[in-house]
Design a protein around this motif. Structure first.
Motif, PDB file in Angstrom:
ATOM      1  N   ALA A 205       2.602  -1.730 -11.811  1.00 27.65           N
ATOM      2  CA  ALA A 205       2.788  -0.913 -10.611  1.00 27.65           C
ATOM      3  C   ALA A 205       2.903  -1.800  -9.375  1.00 27.65           C
ATOM      4  CB  ALA A 205       1.611   0.053 -10.455  1.00 27.65           C
ATOM      5  N   LEU A 206       3.657  -1.316  -8.394  1.00 26.16           N
ATOM      6  CA  LEU A 206       3.821  -2.047  -7.134  1.00 26.16           C
ATOM      7  C   LEU A 206       3.045  -1.340  -6.035  1.00 26.16           C
ATOM      8  CD1 LEU A 206       7.650  -2.870  -7.270  1.00 26.16           C
ATOM      9  CD2 LEU A 206       5.719  -4.330  -7.924  1.00 26.16           C
ATOM     10  N   TRP A 207       2.258  -2.101  -5.304  1.00 23.35           N
ATOM     11  CA  TRP A 207       1.442  -1.570  -4.209  1.00 23.35           C
ATOM     12  C   TRP A 207       2.029  -2.051  -2.895  1.00 23.35           C
ATOM     13  CZ3 TRP A 207      -2.477  -4.264  -1.069  1.00 23.35           C
ATOM     14  CH2 TRP A 207      -3.299  -3.392  -0.327  1.00 23.35           C
ATOM     15  N   PRO A 208       2.473  -1.154  -2.022  1.00 27.36           N
ATOM     16  CA  PRO A 208       3.021  -1.583  -0.733  1.00 27.36           C
ATOM     17  C   PRO A 208       1.900  -2.155   0.137  1.00 27.36           C
ATOM     18  CG  PRO A 208       3.634   0.699  -1.256  1.00 27.36           C
ATOM     19  CD  PRO A 208       2.539   0.317  -2.197  1.00 27.36           C
ATOM     20  N   ALA A 209       1.960  -3.445   0.390  1.00 33.35           N
ATOM     21  CA  ALA A 209       0.928  -4.073   1.211  1.00 33.35           C
ATOM     22  C   ALA A 209       1.018  -3.548   2.636  1.00 33.35           C
ATOM     23  CB  ALA A 209       1.100  -5.586   1.202  1.00 33.35           C
ATOM     24  N   PRO A 210      -0.073  -3.019   3.197  1.00 31.70           N
ATOM     25  CA  PRO A 210      -0.010  -2.443   4.545  1.00 31.70           C
ATOM     26  C   PRO A 210       0.299  -3.495   5.605  1.00 31.70           C
ATOM     27  CG  PRO A 210      -1.977  -1.697   3.386  1.00 31.70           C
ATOM     28  CD  PRO A 210      -1.396  -2.806   2.570  1.00 31.70           C
ATOM     29  N   LEU A 211       1.157  -3.114   6.535  1.00 25.73           N
ATOM     30  CA  LEU A 211       1.511  -3.969   7.671  1.00 25.73           C
ATOM     31  C   LEU A 211       0.572  -3.630   8.826  1.00 25.73           C
ATOM     32  CD1 LEU A 211       3.786  -5.995   8.710  1.00 25.73           C
ATOM     33  CD2 LEU A 211       4.881  -3.950   9.663  1.00 25.73           C
ATOM     34  N   ALA A 212      -0.033  -4.638   9.447  1.00 24.36           N
ATOM     35  CA  ALA A 212      -0.923  -4.394  10.580  1.00 24.36           C
ATOM     36  C   ALA A 212      -0.104  -4.015  11.808  1.00 24.36           C
ATOM     37  CB  ALA A 212      -1.761  -5.627  10.867  1.00 24.36           C
ATOM     38  N   SER A 213      -0.530  -2.952  12.489  1.00 19.77           N
ATOM     39  CA  SER A 213       0.188  -2.503  13.688  1.00 19.77           C
ATOM     40  C   SER A 213      -0.321  -3.176  14.956  1.00 19.77           C
ATOM     41  CB  SER A 213       0.048  -0.986  13.832  1.00 19.77           C
ATOM     42  OG  SER A 213      -1.319  -0.616  13.940  1.00 19.77           O
ATOM     43  N   GLY A 214      -1.419  -3.922  14.829  1.00 22.15           N
ATOM     44  CA  GLY A 214      -1.984  -4.594  16.001  1.00 22.15           C
ATOM     45  C   GLY A 214      -3.239  -5.328  15.594  1.00 22.15           C
ATOM     46  N   ALA A 215      -4.048  -5.714  16.552  1.00 22.68           N
ATOM     47  CA  ALA A 215      -5.278  -6.443  16.274  1.00 22.68           C
ATOM     48  C   ALA A 215      -6.258  -5.564  15.520  1.00 22.68           C
ATOM     49  CB  ALA A 215      -5.898  -6.934  17.578  1.00 22.68           C
ATOM     50  N   ILE A 216      -6.837  -6.116  14.469  1.00 21.65           N
ATOM     51  CA  ILE A 216      -7.794  -5.380  13.645  1.00 21.65           C
ATOM     52  C   ILE A 216      -9.202  -5.603  14.177  1.00 21.65           C
ATOM     53  CG2 ILE A 216      -8.864  -5.333  11.360  1.00 21.65           C
ATOM     54  CD1 ILE A 216      -6.074  -5.949  10.220  1.00 21.65           C
TER      55      ILE A 216
ATOM     56  N   GLY B 144      -8.837   0.092  -1.361  1.00 22.63           N
ATOM     57  CA  GLY B 144      -9.573   0.999  -0.491  1.00 22.63           C
ATOM     58  C   GLY B 144     -10.237   0.280   0.665  1.00 22.63           C
ATOM     59  N   LEU B 145     -10.874  -0.856   0.385  1.00 24.64           N
ATOM     60  CA  LEU B 145     -11.500  -1.648   1.449  1.00 24.64           C
ATOM     61  C   LEU B 145     -10.457  -2.119   2.465  1.00 24.64           C
ATOM     62  CD1 LEU B 145     -13.933  -3.869  -0.659  1.00 24.64           C
ATOM     63  CD2 LEU B 145     -14.605  -2.116   0.981  1.00 24.64           C
ATOM     64  N   TRP B 146      -9.282  -2.496   1.965  1.00 26.92           N
ATOM     65  CA  TRP B 146      -8.210  -3.036   2.813  1.00 26.92           C
ATOM     66  C   TRP B 146      -7.673  -1.945   3.746  1.00 26.92           C
ATOM     67  CZ3 TRP B 146      -7.481  -7.905   3.687  1.00 26.92           C
ATOM     68  CH2 TRP B 146      -6.263  -8.406   4.142  1.00 26.92           C
ATOM     69  N   THR B 147      -7.405  -0.774   3.186  1.00 28.13           N
ATOM     70  CA  THR B 147      -6.860   0.297   4.018  1.00 28.13           C
ATOM     71  C   THR B 147      -7.920   0.849   4.973  1.00 28.13           C
ATOM     72  OG1 THR B 147      -7.255   1.861   2.210  1.00 28.13           O
ATOM     73  CG2 THR B 147      -5.049   0.947   2.389  1.00 28.13           C
ATOM     74  N   ASP B 148      -9.192   0.860   4.545  1.00 31.27           N
ATOM     75  CA  ASP B 148     -10.265   1.275   5.454  1.00 31.27           C
ATOM     76  C   ASP B 148     -10.369   0.321   6.635  1.00 31.27           C
ATOM     77  OD1 ASP B 148     -10.848   3.415   3.858  1.00 31.27           O
ATOM     78  OD2 ASP B 148     -12.673   2.548   2.984  1.00 31.27           O
ATOM     79  N   MET B 149     -10.245  -0.990   6.357  1.00 30.37           N
ATOM     80  CA  MET B 149     -10.281  -1.974   7.440  1.00 30.37           C
ATOM     81  C   MET B 149      -9.149  -1.739   8.426  1.00 30.37           C
ATOM     82  SD  MET B 149      -9.512  -6.071   7.187  1.00 30.37           S
ATOM     83  CE  MET B 149      -7.800  -5.724   6.709  1.00 30.37           C
TER      84      MET B 149
END
Length: 448
Positions: free
Chosen positions: A9-20, A437-442
């Motif tokens: 499966a391919l997981w679309p890595a989230p792109l940061a929209s700004g400073a985290i 889940g940890l990544w998208t929550d961050m």
């Protein structure tokens, strides 16, 4: 073997929209959890592990010890002293018993299981067969096999020096002096030291090969042995260089709280560096033998700053990412994440001292070179590492080779590069449950 659909499966890595800006509780250390399980299983009395890591590698270790007759009871405590960011109050009670076979141990692709448990198996009454994932057959095990034979063990491996194999447990092992070449894995040394108090003569391990990698992990083993009552002479305590001696004796049951896994904190700290944001990792220890503690210095040199308080470590990015020339021989497991950050830097990087990574879950040097270059990067393998010249990267598939640290490296790049897709992100469950889940929550905590 049937292919797990999650592997392709391919997981679309989230792109940061700004400073985290986020606080990320990181689960317990795999290295500490698995060492603690072995020591507790060999102790003379029951013990507790609190906030243990529950991941594929640690569950494989627990399952293997259960197969050898060790009792492991899992509980969830509501006590405030047993709860925290690092495990939600989970605790494991370890009840030692007479080790026995016949038994079969599934090592998966866990280096700690395939290397730490054959010495334990020599103490069992009966045969113990070791098997695992196809990649485990390719990973070096000869250092442990040859050493155990030299100490009196009987092992059937058909001359491969690798899995699958059977340890003919005799209920005891004589022990004594042994020379090994552990230049391909420090786990060869740790494997012998962990069980040595139960050997009739203890053990003297003398490393006679090239540079010994990942020394912090050996120091972790020594510290944890001493904490349960073992007598250990080591180079750090004034002993001979490259020589470790463990005296035979009983081990104590302990009540141990597992530290958060600092190497698994790497992608989250990298997120602060890449986005010019701020990430806090709760419960970061003031003193530790974990290799991940080196991230404080390395990522600061690459453009950030950090502050360690009673609450944890807060890392802040400056908005700039600088290249680095660094010897990672002692902290090789950090290489994939550092390479990912370096690919996004404003100047070249050279990562040295990590030739042994060619023998990890995959050939990490070849894999990083191929995957970053296929996204438009310019990475060259050297004899003992990587040279990385930053280029403008583009989207594409980032393959992981069933390697958890390759998956998190791809996610790091995906923060800054649109349309990166991670193949088999599920492999992160090896040491970091629910990384997606940890990544998208961050990312959802606060980006601005």
């Amino acid at each position: 073997m049937t292919e797990n659909p999650a592997h392709s499966a391919l997981w679309p890595a989230p792109l940061a929209s700004g400073a985290i800006h986020a606080t990320v509780p990181v689960p317990g250390s795999k290295s500490v959890t698995n060492r603690a399980l072995v020591l507790a299983a060999l102790a003379a009395e029951p013990g507790w592990l609190r906030r243990p890591l529950r991941s594929r590698d640690t569950l494989l270790m627990a399952g293997a010890l259960r197969a050898l007759g060790v009792g492991i009871e899992e509980t969830v405590s509501s006590s405030s002293s047993a709860t925290g960011a690092n495990g939600a109050g989970e605790a494991w009670r370890i009840i030692p018993s007479g080790l026995h076979g016949p038994a079969t141990v599934d090592v998966g692709n866990a280096g700690t299981v395939m290397r730490f448990l054959p010495p334990v198996a020599t103490l069992a009454n009966g045969d113990v067969r070791f098997d695992g994932d196809p990649r485990s057959y390719e990973r070096p095990l000869n250092g442990v096999i040859d050493a155990l034979r030299g100490l009196g063990a009987r092992i059937d491996d058909d001359g491969r020096g690798a899995l699958p194999m059977t340890v003919r447990g005799g209920g005891a092992l004589e022990g004594g002096q042994i020379e090994i070449d552990a230049s391909s894995s420090s786990q060869f040394v740790s494997a012998l030291l962990l069980s040595a108090p139960r050997f009739n003569q203890g053990v003297e391990v003398r490393h006679v090969g090239g540079r010994l990698p990942s020394m912090p992990h050996i120091r972790m083993t020594v510290d944890m042995l001493r904490a349960v009552g073992a007598q250990v002479d080591s180079p750090e305590s004034g002993g001979e260089p490259n020589v470790w001696r463990v005296t035979p004796g009983a081990l104590l049951g302990r009540d141990l709280v597992i530290e958060p896994d600092l190497s698994n904190a790497q992608p989250f700290l990298a997120a602060a560096l890449i986005t010019g944001g701020r990430v806090t990792i709760p419960d970061w220890p003031e003193r530790t033998t974990q290799p991940g503690d080196a991230l404080r210095e390395i990522f600061t040199e690459m453009g950030g700053s950090c502050e360690l308080t009673e609450q944890g470590l807060t890392f802040t990015g400056s908005g700039a990412i600088h290249g680095i020339d660094v010897d990672l021989g002692e902290v090789g497991e950090l290489t994939p994440g550092i390479a990912a950050v370096a690919a996004l830097a404003d100047s070249p990087s050279t990562l040295r001292g990590v030739a042994h990574l060619r023998l990890h879950e995959t050939d990490r040097l070849a894999a990083l070179t191929k995957e970053i270059n296929e996204l438009g990067g310019d990475v060259t393998e050297t004899a003992d590492g990587l040279h990385i010249r930053p280029r403008r990267l583009h989207g594409g598939i980032f393959h992981t080779y069933h390697d958890h640290r390759m998956a998190t490296a791809g996610a790091i790049i995906g923060l800054a590069v649109k349309d990166v897709q991670i193949e088999n992100v599920a492999t992160t469950a090896k040491t970091l449950p629910d990384f997606p889940g940890l990544w998208t929550d961050m990312l959802g905590a606060r980006s601005n």
